[in-house]
Design an enzyme around this catalytic site. Structure first.
Site, PDB file in Angstrom:
ATOM      1  N   GLY A  13       0.827  -1.209   0.000  1.00  0.00           N
ATOM      2  CA  GLY A  13       0.000   0.000   0.000  1.00  0.00           C
ATOM      3  C   GLY A  13       0.855   1.251   0.000  1.00  0.00           C
ATOM      4  O   GLY A  13       2.100   1.187   0.055  1.00  0.00           O
ATOM      5  N   ASP A  14       0.201   2.398  -0.127  1.00  0.00           N
ATOM      6  CA  ASP A  14       0.873   3.701  -0.108  1.00  0.00           C
ATOM      7  C   ASP A  14       1.849   3.890  -1.262  1.00  0.00           C
ATOM      8  O   ASP A  14       2.841   4.603  -1.135  1.00  0.00           O
ATOM      9  CB  ASP A  14       1.622   3.918   1.228  1.00  0.00           C
ATOM     10  CG  ASP A  14       0.718   3.690   2.416  1.00  0.00           C
ATOM     11  OD1 ASP A  14      -0.402   4.226   2.398  1.00  0.00           O
ATOM     12  OD2 ASP A  14       1.130   2.974   3.347  1.00  0.00           O
ATOM     13  N   GLU A  15       1.580   3.260  -2.382  1.00  0.00           N
ATOM     14  CA  GLU A  15       2.493   3.379  -3.532  1.00  0.00           C
ATOM     15  C   GLU A  15       2.261   4.665  -4.312  1.00  0.00           C
ATOM     16  O   GLU A  15       3.019   4.979  -5.232  1.00  0.00           O
ATOM     17  CB  GLU A  15       2.315   2.184  -4.492  1.00  0.00           C
ATOM     18  CG  GLU A  15       2.671   0.824  -3.903  1.00  0.00           C
ATOM     19  CD  GLU A  15       1.481   0.169  -3.235  1.00  0.00           C
ATOM     20  OE1 GLU A  15       0.427   0.835  -3.114  1.00  0.00           O
ATOM     21  OE2 GLU A  15       1.598  -0.992  -2.806  1.00  0.00           O
ATOM     22  N   LYS A  17      -1.086   5.480  -5.517  1.00  0.00           N
ATOM     23  CA  LYS A  17      -2.140   5.161  -6.501  1.00  0.00           C
ATOM     24  C   LYS A  17      -3.052   6.359  -6.766  1.00  0.00           C
ATOM     25  O   LYS A  17      -3.459   6.606  -7.892  1.00  0.00           O
ATOM     26  CB  LYS A  17      -3.009   4.005  -5.988  1.00  0.00           C
ATOM     27  CG  LYS A  17      -2.270   2.705  -5.822  1.00  0.00           C
ATOM     28  CD  LYS A  17      -3.157   1.630  -5.242  1.00  0.00           C
ATOM     29  CE  LYS A  17      -3.456   1.786  -3.771  1.00  0.00           C
ATOM     30  NZ  LYS A  17      -2.335   1.643  -2.857  1.00  0.00           N
ATOM     31  N   LYS A  19      -2.642   9.580  -6.836  1.00  0.00           N
ATOM     32  CA  LYS A  19      -2.139  10.546  -7.815  1.00  0.00           C
ATOM     33  C   LYS A  19      -2.278   9.998  -9.235  1.00  0.00           C
ATOM     34  O   LYS A  19      -2.677  10.715 -10.160  1.00  0.00           O
ATOM     35  CB  LYS A  19      -0.657  10.862  -7.521  1.00  0.00           C
ATOM     36  CG  LYS A  19      -0.021  11.546  -8.700  1.00  0.00           C
ATOM     37  CD  LYS A  19       1.438  11.829  -8.605  1.00  0.00           C
ATOM     38  CE  LYS A  19       1.969  11.992 -10.023  1.00  0.00           C
ATOM     39  NZ  LYS A  19       3.271  12.586 -10.117  1.00  0.00           N
ATOM     40  N   GLY A  41      -5.887   5.636   2.349  1.00  0.00           N
ATOM     41  CA  GLY A  41      -5.637   7.077   2.352  1.00  0.00           C
ATOM     42  C   GLY A  41      -4.985   7.428   1.038  1.00  0.00           C
ATOM     43  O   GLY A  41      -3.859   7.002   0.764  1.00  0.00           O
ATOM     44  N   HIS A  42      -5.691   8.119   0.166  1.00  0.00           N
ATOM     45  CA  HIS A  42      -5.158   8.457  -1.151  1.00  0.00           C
ATOM     46  C   HIS A  42      -4.902   9.961  -1.219  1.00  0.00           C
ATOM     47  O   HIS A  42      -5.820  10.755  -1.107  1.00  0.00           O
ATOM     48  CB  HIS A  42      -6.144   8.012  -2.239  1.00  0.00           C
ATOM     49  CG  HIS A  42      -6.312   6.509  -2.287  1.00  0.00           C
ATOM     50  ND1 HIS A  42      -7.375   5.875  -2.867  1.00  0.00           N
ATOM     51  CD2 HIS A  42      -5.513   5.527  -1.813  1.00  0.00           C
ATOM     52  CE1 HIS A  42      -7.218   4.561  -2.746  1.00  0.00           C
ATOM     53  NE2 HIS A  42      -6.093   4.334  -2.112  1.00  0.00           N
ATOM     54  N   ARG A 144     -23.150 -13.190   7.141  1.00  0.00           N
ATOM     55  CA  ARG A 144     -24.515 -12.923   6.664  1.00  0.00           C
ATOM     56  C   ARG A 144     -25.407 -12.299   7.726  1.00  0.00           C
ATOM     57  O   ARG A 144     -26.594 -12.564   7.792  1.00  0.00           O
ATOM     58  CB  ARG A 144     -25.142 -14.218   6.108  1.00  0.00           C
ATOM     59  CG  ARG A 144     -24.418 -14.699   4.875  1.00  0.00           C
ATOM     60  CD  ARG A 144     -24.760 -16.089   4.511  1.00  0.00           C
ATOM     61  NE  ARG A 144     -24.282 -17.040   5.488  1.00  0.00           N
ATOM     62  CZ  ARG A 144     -24.314 -18.352   5.338  1.00  0.00           C
ATOM     63  NH1 ARG A 144     -24.824 -18.872   4.238  1.00  0.00           N
ATOM     64  NH2 ARG A 144     -23.853 -19.144   6.261  1.00  0.00           N
ATOM     65  N   GLN A 225      -5.014  -0.239  -0.633  1.00  0.00           N
ATOM     66  CA  GLN A 225      -3.957  -1.059  -0.004  1.00  0.00           C
ATOM     67  C   GLN A 225      -3.047  -1.622  -1.102  1.00  0.00           C
ATOM     68  O   GLN A 225      -2.870  -0.962  -2.113  1.00  0.00           O
ATOM     69  CB  GLN A 225      -4.556  -2.187   0.869  1.00  0.00           C
ATOM     70  CG  GLN A 225      -5.253  -1.683   2.131  1.00  0.00           C
ATOM     71  CD  GLN A 225      -6.701  -1.288   1.901  1.00  0.00           C
ATOM     72  OE1 GLN A 225      -7.449  -1.998   1.277  1.00  0.00           O
ATOM     73  NE2 GLN A 225      -7.096  -0.149   2.445  1.00  0.00           N
ATOM     74  N   THR A 301      -3.702   7.803   6.616  1.00  0.00           N
ATOM     75  CA  THR A 301      -4.911   7.599   7.417  1.00  0.00           C
ATOM     76  C   THR A 301      -4.615   7.741   8.900  1.00  0.00           C
ATOM     77  O   THR A 301      -5.355   8.391   9.631  1.00  0.00           O
ATOM     78  CB  THR A 301      -5.508   6.201   7.115  1.00  0.00           C
ATOM     79  OG1 THR A 301      -5.883   6.196   5.741  1.00  0.00           O
ATOM     80  CG2 THR A 301      -6.736   5.913   7.968  1.00  0.00           C
ATOM     81  N   LEU A 333      10.482   8.138  -7.543  1.00  0.00           N
ATOM     82  CA  LEU A 333      11.856   7.925  -8.007  1.00  0.00           C
ATOM     83  C   LEU A 333      12.777   8.986  -7.410  1.00  0.00           C
ATOM     84  O   LEU A 333      13.910   8.707  -7.014  1.00  0.00           O
ATOM     85  CB  LEU A 333      11.904   8.004  -9.537  1.00  0.00           C
ATOM     86  CG  LEU A 333      13.273   7.768 -10.149  1.00  0.00           C
ATOM     87  CD1 LEU A 333      13.697   6.313  -9.974  1.00  0.00           C
ATOM     88  CD2 LEU A 333      13.298   8.134 -11.631  1.00  0.00           C
ATOM     89  N   ASP A 334      12.264  10.220  -7.295  1.00  0.00           N
ATOM     90  CA  ASP A 334      13.078  11.342  -6.811  1.00  0.00           C
ATOM     91  C   ASP A 334      13.582  11.140  -5.384  1.00  0.00           C
ATOM     92  O   ASP A 334      14.590  11.741  -4.992  1.00  0.00           O
ATOM     93  CB  ASP A 334      12.276  12.651  -6.897  1.00  0.00           C
ATOM     94  CG  ASP A 334      10.956  12.554  -6.161  1.00  0.00           C
ATOM     95  OD1 ASP A 334      10.125  11.704  -6.559  1.00  0.00           O
ATOM     96  OD2 ASP A 334      10.758  13.288  -5.179  1.00  0.00           O
ATOM     97  N   SER A 414       6.642   8.457 -11.740  1.00  0.00           N
ATOM     98  CA  SER A 414       6.245   9.657 -11.010  1.00  0.00           C
ATOM     99  C   SER A 414       7.482  10.284 -10.367  1.00  0.00           C
ATOM    100  O   SER A 414       8.249   9.597  -9.691  1.00  0.00           O
ATOM    101  CB  SER A 414       5.210   9.275  -9.949  1.00  0.00           C
ATOM    102  OG  SER A 414       4.939  10.377  -9.132  1.00  0.00           O
TER     103      SER A 414
HETATM  104  P1  IMP Z   1      -6.777  -2.928   8.411  1.00  0.00           P
HETATM  105  O1  IMP Z   1      -6.966  -2.865   6.929  1.00  0.00           O
HETATM  106  O2  IMP Z   1      -7.137  -1.642   9.113  1.00  0.00           O
HETATM  107  O3  IMP Z   1      -7.445  -4.130   9.023  1.00  0.00           O
HETATM  108  O4  IMP Z   1      -5.206  -3.107   8.686  1.00  0.00           O
HETATM  109  C1  IMP Z   1      -4.522  -4.323   8.299  1.00  0.00           C
HETATM  110  C2  IMP Z   1      -3.131  -4.016   7.757  1.00  0.00           C
HETATM  111  O5  IMP Z   1      -3.256  -3.310   6.537  1.00  0.00           O
HETATM  112  C3  IMP Z   1      -2.278  -3.116   8.653  1.00  0.00           C
HETATM  113  O6  IMP Z   1      -0.927  -3.495   8.488  1.00  0.00           O
HETATM  114  C4  IMP Z   1      -2.485  -1.731   8.065  1.00  0.00           C
HETATM  115  O7  IMP Z   1      -1.417  -0.859   8.361  1.00  0.00           O
HETATM  116  C5  IMP Z   1      -2.538  -2.072   6.597  1.00  0.00           C
HETATM  117  N1  IMP Z   1      -3.283  -1.098   5.798  1.00  0.00           N
HETATM  118  C6  IMP Z   1      -4.629  -0.937   5.716  1.00  0.00           C
HETATM  119  N2  IMP Z   1      -4.938   0.039   4.860  1.00  0.00           N
HETATM  120  C7  IMP Z   1      -3.771   0.512   4.377  1.00  0.00           C
HETATM  121  C8  IMP Z   1      -3.446   1.512   3.401  1.00  0.00           C
HETATM  122  O8  IMP Z   1      -4.295   2.167   2.799  1.00  0.00           O
HETATM  123  N3  IMP Z   1      -2.114   1.684   3.171  1.00  0.00           N
HETATM  124  C9  IMP Z   1      -1.150   0.945   3.775  1.00  0.00           C
HETATM  125  N4  IMP Z   1      -1.410   0.001   4.675  1.00  0.00           N
HETATM  126  C10 IMP Z   1      -2.713  -0.214   4.968  1.00  0.00           C
END
Ligand code: IMP
Length: 431
Positions: A13-15, A17, A19, A41-42, A144, A225, A301, A333-334, A414
């Site tokens: 995650g946090d790559e 996306k 942008k 968190g984008h 369910r 993620q 986030t 990259l920067d 980027s």
């Molecule tokens: P959860 O999704 O809140 O259950 O968290 C599970 C794992 O996913 C934890 O390691 C979080 O830090 C990670 N995680 C959840 N959402 C993100 C995201 O948007 N970016 C990066 N890590 C995430």
């Protein structure tokens, strides 16, 4: 005929996306979220102005773009309303362009309370979740017994379901976790307010998308993620609770899997992880601290510091294969500017043997040792470059090596947070 692109993070995650989705939306008619929730968190920076989105798809800042939240997304109505209000206060019209699937599971206060209570109980084995209740909300879906957005519009059914959920979850919260119960009476009042505020946006997203795809519109499907946090293929149990992969773009929004032309994987030029769990290429030295500082590696986030390390080509190669990724975008990259030497993990060593493909679960990854190759760094700045030819030779060689190791062409690079600070060699929506 429209074109359809799935955009996925290929690490933890946090790559970056958000942008890229915003950038590529210039040629799309709509953007669709299909999994996750407000754990995401984008971050978008447009003309120097920063916007952080959690639930609303990253196309919303472009006028005329329609944004869809598919059935695979768990929706916390209070978080969504706060986000909508913030965007509307900034002059962005959201309500007429945001469409919510009636099938989205609702994230309720029980879920965040349970998420947090469980993390406390796990102690040293905590997953490091975002505490937003994402896992427990998906559990209720699969069991369910959950409430879905469409149910908010049926007041009696909703009240009955909340009584049942209240009895069950409050028992767990108080008797097992020794935590405070949720006030079901107050929750029922909130639900009436949520129904009023969100009601006009709730509908048949799968049906609407099906019709628009047939009409020839083009869509971006925005993953949240990353591939290594996938519930099945990631570093289990240190994962999120949804399938973050390309297959879920279909299931989580209700379009057939044959429509996708491109699966675009987004990777950082190095690796980060927020939360606990194995991370073979993690750095604990000055280089790691430098990446964290220069890359401003704090969770969008939760604000938690992200762990940093070298690029792991083994896990990225595997994730690319698992998800049919046929185009790659390298971000940040920067952040590598100014390093004398850069390392790339091209294999793992297990019991003295080098392997290039490994299961990704936590137990398997704990046992591996990264095998690195070293490439020269560069001292020139790459910030804001818009052409490959303008990059320092060593930066070009680094990108070529990543592409070779991962087996996928790099079509986008980027070079800064702004929309314009990007090299686009091939736009996936350009026919
Ligand atoms: P959860 O999704 O809140 O259950 O968290 C599970 C794992 O996913 C934890 O390691 C979080 O830090 C990670 N995680 C959840 N959402 C993100 C995201 O948007 N970016 C990066 N890590 C995430």
């Amino acid at each position: 005929m429209g074109r359809h692109v799935v955009i996925l993070g290929v690490q933890w995650g946090d790559e970056g996306k958000g942008k890229i989705v915003d950038l590529l939306t210039d040629r799309a008619d709509g953007v669709v979220r299909f999994q996750g929730g407000h754990n995401a968190g984008h971050t978008l920076v447009i003309e120097g102005q920063k916007t952080v989105l959690h639930l609303v798809p990253s196309g919303i800042l472009r006028p005329n773009i329609h944004c869809y939240i598919g059935n695979g997304v768990v929706v916390a109505p209070d978080a969504l309303l706060a986000e909508i209000n913030q965007l509307e206060a900034a002059g962005i019209d959201v309500t007429s362009r945001l469409h919510l699937s009636a099938g989205c599971p609702v994230v309720l206060p029980f879920h965040s309370a349970l998420d947090q209570a469980r993390e406390v109980k796990r102690g040293g084995q905590a997953i490091g979740t975002t505490g937003r209740g994402i896992g427990p909300a998906y559990e209720d879906k699969v069991a369910r017994r959950g409430l879905r957005l469409g149910d908010l519009l049926r007041a009696n059914l909703c009240a009955e379901r909340l009584d049942v959920l209240g009895e069950y979850h409050n028992f767990m919260l108080t008797s097992y976790y020794d935590a405070a119960p949720v006030d079901v009476g107050a929750l029922k009042e909130n639900v009436i307010e949520w129904a009023e505020a969100l009601g006009p946006m709730i509908g048949d997203v799968a049906g609407a998308l099906g019709a628009k795809v047939t009409e020839g519109q083009s869509f971006l499907f925005e993953g949240a993620q990353g591939a290594l946090l996938d519930i099945d293929h990631g570093t289990y149990p240190f994962v999120t609770s949804s399938n973050t992969g390309a297959g879920n773009a279909s299931v989580g929004s209700g379009v057939g899997p044959a429509i996708f032309d491109t699966v675009l994987g987004i990777v950082k030029a190095y690796t980060t992880r927020v939360g606990n769990g194995p991370f073979p290429t993690e750095l604990f030295d000055d280089v790691g601290a430098r990446l964290a500082d220069k890359g401003q590696e704090f969770g969008a986030t939760t604000g938690r510091p992200r762990r940093c390390g070298w690029f792991d080509a083994v896990s990225v190669r595997r994730a690319c294969r698992l998800n049919g990724i046929n185009s790659l975008c390298v971000t940040k990259l920067d952040v590598l500017d100014g390093l004398d030497e850069i390392k790339i993990c091209h294999a793992y060593r297990i019991d003295g043997e080098e392997i290039e493909n490994s299961l990704m679960d936590a137990a398997a990854l704990e046992a591996v040792e990264p095998v690195y190759e070293s490439v020269p760094g560069w001292h020139e700045s790459t910030v804001g470059h818009r052409e490959v030819a303008a990059l320092p030779g060593a930066a070009r060689s680094y990108l070529e090596r990543l592409s070779e190791l991962v087996g996928v062409p790099i079509d986008i690079v980027s070079t800064g947070p702004g929309r314009d600070e990007t090299i686009v060699r091939r736009h996936p929506l350009k026919g």
